[in-house]
Design a protein around this motif. Structure first.
Motif: not given
Length: 154
Positions: A79, A9, A14, A84
């Protein structure tokens, strides 16, 4: 089945992943929500341990039968790669008309296809007066111009 955005990510992906999760949960559709998780996804939600999509659907049906007029906002905390962390708050009332704001944190871990394989949620409920509510959009997706958690001071 792939569920973009995919790990690893970035700040942008995210934020997209968190908003997609918020939108799905605000639909209050257990089947729709369950599709974001692996078939064998493992959850800890408060003190309840849940395993697999079938249990996720059952849990969400019970949740939304009790937590009426549910409205949720999520905000990314941090994250890294395929994980996350978000913080969230949601407002709801019980069948007696008592309102609550529930605050929490979730840790998410995703597989390579972007499906969540682990969800760990810690949540606290705060009784509030109906006049203290901050979420007033129609049931469903939070409007894009509605303030987020930070803007609301939550």
């Amino acid at each position: 089945m792939s569920r973009p955005p995919l790990p690893p990510f970035t700040a942008e992906t995210t934020a997209q992943k968190a908003r997609l999760a918020e939108d799905a949960w605000n639909s209050r559709d257990p089947e729709r929500v369950s599709l974001a998780y692996t078939e064998d996804s493992v959850w800890r939600n408060r003190a309840e341990f849940i395993s697999g999509r079938g249990e996720i659907v059952g849990f969400l049906k019970r949740k939304w039968a009790r937590e009426l007029d549910y409205r949720l906002i999520k905000e990314v905390w941090t994250w890294n790669d395929n994980r996350i962390a978000v913080r969230f708050a949601y407002e709801w009332h019980d069948d007696s008309g008592h309102w609550f704001r529930s605050y929490g944190n979730e840790n998410w871990e995703f597989d390579e296809a972007g499906l969540m394989r682990r969800r760990v949620a810690s949540i606290n409920d705060l009784p509030i007066a109906e006049s203290e509510r901050k979420y007033h959009w129609p049931l469903g997706r939070r409007p894009d111009d509605h303030p987020g958690l930070s803007e609301l001071g939550l």
